[in-house]
Write an enzyme that holds these catalytic residues in place. Structure first.
Site, mmCIF file in Angstrom:
data_model
loop_
_atom_site.group_PDB
_atom_site.id
_atom_site.type_symbol
_atom_site.label_atom_id
_atom_site.label_comp_id
_atom_site.label_asym_id
_atom_site.label_seq_id
_atom_site.Cartn_x
_atom_site.Cartn_y
_atom_site.Cartn_z
ATOM 1 N N TRP A 332 21.325 -16.642 11.845
ATOM 2 C CA TRP A 332 20.137 -16.851 11.005
ATOM 3 C C TRP A 332 18.891 -16.309 11.707
ATOM 4 O O TRP A 332 17.987 -15.776 11.058
ATOM 5 C CB TRP A 332 19.965 -18.342 10.711
ATOM 6 C CG TRP A 332 18.749 -18.647 9.885
ATOM 7 C CD1 TRP A 332 18.662 -18.706 8.526
ATOM 8 C CD2 TRP A 332 17.425 -18.931 10.377
ATOM 9 N NE1 TRP A 332 17.377 -18.999 8.136
ATOM 10 C CE2 TRP A 332 16.589 -19.142 9.255
ATOM 11 C CE3 TRP A 332 16.869 -19.019 11.648
ATOM 12 C CZ2 TRP A 332 15.238 -19.444 9.371
ATOM 13 C CZ3 TRP A 332 15.511 -19.314 11.773
ATOM 14 C CH2 TRP A 332 14.714 -19.526 10.639
ATOM 15 N N HIS A 333 18.862 -16.411 13.030
ATOM 16 C CA HIS A 333 17.685 -15.969 13.770
ATOM 17 C C HIS A 333 17.563 -14.460 13.827
ATOM 18 O O HIS A 333 16.469 -13.942 14.097
ATOM 19 C CB HIS A 333 17.700 -16.548 15.191
ATOM 20 C CG HIS A 333 17.281 -17.981 15.252
ATOM 21 N ND1 HIS A 333 18.156 -19.022 15.050
ATOM 22 C CD2 HIS A 333 16.065 -18.555 15.470
ATOM 23 C CE1 HIS A 333 17.503 -20.176 15.161
ATOM 24 N NE2 HIS A 333 16.237 -19.913 15.400
ATOM 25 N N GLY A 334 18.617 -13.738 13.601
ATOM 26 C CA GLY A 334 18.489 -12.292 13.604
ATOM 27 C C GLY A 334 19.812 -11.571 13.688
ATOM 28 O O GLY A 334 20.839 -12.148 14.070
ATOM 29 N N PHE A 486 12.258 -13.589 11.678
ATOM 30 C CA PHE A 486 13.499 -14.231 11.266
ATOM 31 C C PHE A 486 13.483 -14.588 9.784
ATOM 32 O O PHE A 486 14.458 -15.030 9.250
ATOM 33 C CB PHE A 486 13.739 -15.502 12.100
ATOM 34 C CG PHE A 486 13.719 -15.218 13.588
ATOM 35 C CD1 PHE A 486 14.350 -14.111 14.097
ATOM 36 C CD2 PHE A 486 13.052 -16.069 14.443
ATOM 37 C CE1 PHE A 486 14.332 -13.853 15.462
ATOM 38 C CE2 PHE A 486 13.041 -15.822 15.811
ATOM 39 C CZ PHE A 486 13.662 -14.717 16.330
#
Length: 486
Positions: A332-334, A486
Site C-alpha cells: 500500500w505504501h508504494g 502513497f
C-alpha cells in the site's frame, strides 16, 4: 510527484488564503445543511483540482461507483448472492483504478524480468503514469462505505451531496486519516453549529501539527538527505544519526499532517479519528502498530485480517493472516520491493508476540501512565522497540533492497562507535524538544492541549505566539509531505 505546491500543501501561502475563505462561507450557511455540504464538495474539488484538475475525474468516479453500489445493494435486499456480486464488482472496479495508476509499471517490470529469466524476450508495454495524490487514501475510505453497507453496519446513503462530501472532505483527502463511513458520513447528515471551544482546540492541534512538519520534519529532511546521498562515505555513527533523524522526520511529517487535518476539521464542526497516539513510546511492536497510522492499520484489520479468520483460527493460519496484512500494508505504501520487505520485517517482529500470546499486552494503558518517568523495564522496552522500528525505517527509506542492506552493513561496522555530529545538530535539538513535550502530553489528545495544565490565558497565548515565531524563524527547507507519494 517531485513538486506539489499550491493549496494541497497545508504549509503553503495558497492554503493560508483558502482556509479562511472556506471557513467564512461555510459558517455563513450554518442554518442550511445542504449548502454546507455542497460547499464542502466544491471546496474539496478546488483544493484537489488546484494540483491537477484532470484527476478530479477519478475521485468523482470512485465516489460514484461506491454510491451507486450502495443503492444497488439496497435494491437487492433479500438476495444475498446478488448483493455479494455487486459489492465484489465495486471493489474490483476501485482497486482496478488504484492498481492501474499505482502498480501497473511495478508488476509489468517484474513480470518482464521473470520472463527474461526464463528465456523469453516479449515486447513490453509500460505507461508513463502520474500517480494521483491521495488515491490510496480516498479509495479505501470510499470502499469502507460500500463494504459496511454490504455487511449491514451502516444504512444506505440516499444523499449524493453528503456522500461526495464524505469521500472528498478536503482536510483529510490526500493523506488521511482514512475515515470510516460509520464515523464520518453520519456527521454530514446532521446540522452543525459553530463551537468556539472546539475551534480553538482545532487551532491548537493545527499549530502543533505545523511545528512537527515545518520544524521537525523539514529540518530533519535536510540532514537525512545529506547523509543518505553520501552514505557509502559516512561512519556507522553518522548513518545511525541519519536513521534516527529519518525516524523523527517521517513521524513529524505524517503525524503533523494528521494533526493539521484533524484540527482543521474541528474548525468545521467535524470530528476525525485519531491517527497517531504517541507511537514512539510503545513497549513492543504490537503496541506500535496500535499507535502508528491507526486509520490504516484498523482498516486492514477490519476489512482483510478479520475476514481471513483473524486470530480466531489455527496458529498457522493466524501467522499466514499476519504476513498477508503486513505485506499488503507494505505494498500500500508504494510499488517497490523495499516496502514489501519492510512489511515482512514487521511481520517477523510481530509473530513471536503472537505465538506467545503477548500481542495484546498493552491495549488499554500507555507507558508510565500517571507518572513522570517510566520504570527501568518500561524504558528498556521503549528503547528496544524504538530501535527495531528505526531499522525498519532504513529499509523503508532506501531506493532499493541492495541499498537498504548496504546502508545497514555500513551502519553496523566498527565506525559505529566513532561519535561525531557533522549533520543535523539543530534538528536533534528540535527532536529532543518534541520528545519532551509529547512525553509529558502523552495522555492528551495532542501535544498542545494545555488548557488544564496552564490555567492562565496569558501564559497559554504566550506559548502559542512563541511557537508561531519559532515556526516562522526556524522552519526547515519546505518539503512535500512524505505520504503524498502513497
Amino acid at each position: 510527484m517531485a513538486a506539489i505546491y499550491y493549496i494541497v500543501l497545508f504549509n503553503s501561502i495558497e492554503f493560508i488564503f483558502f482556509l479562511p475563505i472556506v471557513f467564512i462561507l461555510y459558517w455563513s450557511a450554518n442554518k442550511n445543511l445542504k449548502w454546507q455540504n455542497l460547499l464542502v464538495v466544491i471546496a474539496s474539488y478546488v483544493f484537489y483540482g488546484w494540483w491537477d484538475i484532470r484527476f478530479l475525474f477519478l475521485i468523482i468516479l470512485t465516489s460514484s461507483f461506491c454510491f451507486i453500489s450502495g443503492l444497488l445493494i439496497e435494491r437487492a435486499e433479500g438476495n444475498r448472492k446478488k448483493q455479494k456480486v455487486i459489492n465484489t464488482i465495486n471493489i474490483l472496479l476501485n482497486l482496478g483504478i488504484l492498481a492501474t495508476f499505482k502498480y501497473f509499471n511495478f508488476f509489468s517490470a517484474n513480470l518482464k524480468t521473470a520472463l527474461h529469466t526464463l528465456g523469453f524476450e516479449p515486447d513490453w508495454i509500460t505507461l508513463d503514469i502520474l500517480l494521483p495524490v491521495g488515491i490510496s487514501f480516498y479509495t479505501l475510505q470510499a470502499l469502507s462505505y460500500s463494504i459496511d453497507v454490504y455487511q449491514k453496519k451502516i444504512s444506505v446513503c440516499h444523499n449524493p451531496v453528503a456522500f461526495f462530501a464524505y469521500v472528498s472532505f478536503f482536510p483529510q483527502l490526500v493523506a488521511g486519516p482514512i475515515e470510516r463511513a460509520t464515523n464520518l458520513l453520519p456527521q454530514f447528515y446532521k446540522q452543525r453549529t459553530f463551537d468556539y471551544y472546539k475551534a480553538i482546540d482545532g487551532c491548537q492541534q493545527m499549530l502543533w501539527g505545523f511545528f512537527k512538519k515545518m520544524i521537525i520534519a523539514d529540518n530533519c529532511a535536510v540532514a537525512v538527505n545529506e547523509i543518505w546521498n553520501t552514505y557509502q562515505y559516512q561512519s556507522g555513527f553518522t548513518l545511525l544519526l541519519g536513521a534516527l533523524l529519518f525516524t523523527f522526520q517521517i513521524y513529524g511529517d505524517f503525524s503533523g499532517y494528521s494533526d493539521i487535518a484533524i484540527g482543521c476539521s474541528r474548525l468545521f464542526g467535524i470530528n476525525l479519528m485519531k491517527n497517531f497516539n504517541y507511537p514512539y513510546f510503545s513497549r513492543d511492536i504490537a503496541e506500535f502498530w496500535r499507535r502508528w497510522h491507526i486509520s490504516l492499520s484498523t482498516w486492514f484489520r477490519d476489512y482483510i485480517y478479520i475476514p481471513l479468520g483473524g486470530s480466531r483460527c489455527k496458529k498457522t493460519k493466524v501467522i499466514r493472516n499476519t504476513f498477508i496484512i503486513f505485506i499488503i500494508s507494505g505494498l500500500w505504501h508504494g510499488a517497490n520491493w523495499t516496502f514489501v520487505v519492510w512489511g515482512i520485517y514487521h511481520a517477523l517482529l510481530f509473530i513471536p508476540l503472537l505465538l506467545l500470546n503477548k500481542n495484546r499486552r498493552y491495549t488499554r494503558n500507555i507507558a508510565a501512565e500517571g507518572k513522570y518517568l517510566p520504570s527501568l523495564k518500561e524504558a528498556a522496552q521503549i528503547l528496544g522497540t524504538f530501535l527495531l522500528v528505526l531499522i525498519g525505517w532504513i529499509i523503508f527509506r532506501a531506493n532499493d533492497i541492495s541499498e537498504a542492506f548496504d546502508y545497514l552493513s555500513h551502519l553496523f561496522s566498527p565506525s559505529l562507535f566513532e561519535i561525531s555530529f557533522l549533520y543535523g545538530k539543530k534538528a536533534l535539538i528540535y527532536c529532543l524538544l518534541l520528545f519532551i513535550v509529547e512525553w509529558f502530553q502523552r495522555e492528551k489528545e495532542h501535544g498542545l492541549r494545555i488548557n488544564r495544565n496552564v490555567k492562565s490565558p496569558v501564559i497559554r497565548w504566550s506559548i502559542y505566539y512563541i511557537l508561531i515565531f519559532i515556526i516562522i524563524l526556524l522552519q526547515g527547507t519546505p518539503a512535500n509531505f512524505i505520504y503524498f507519494q502513497f
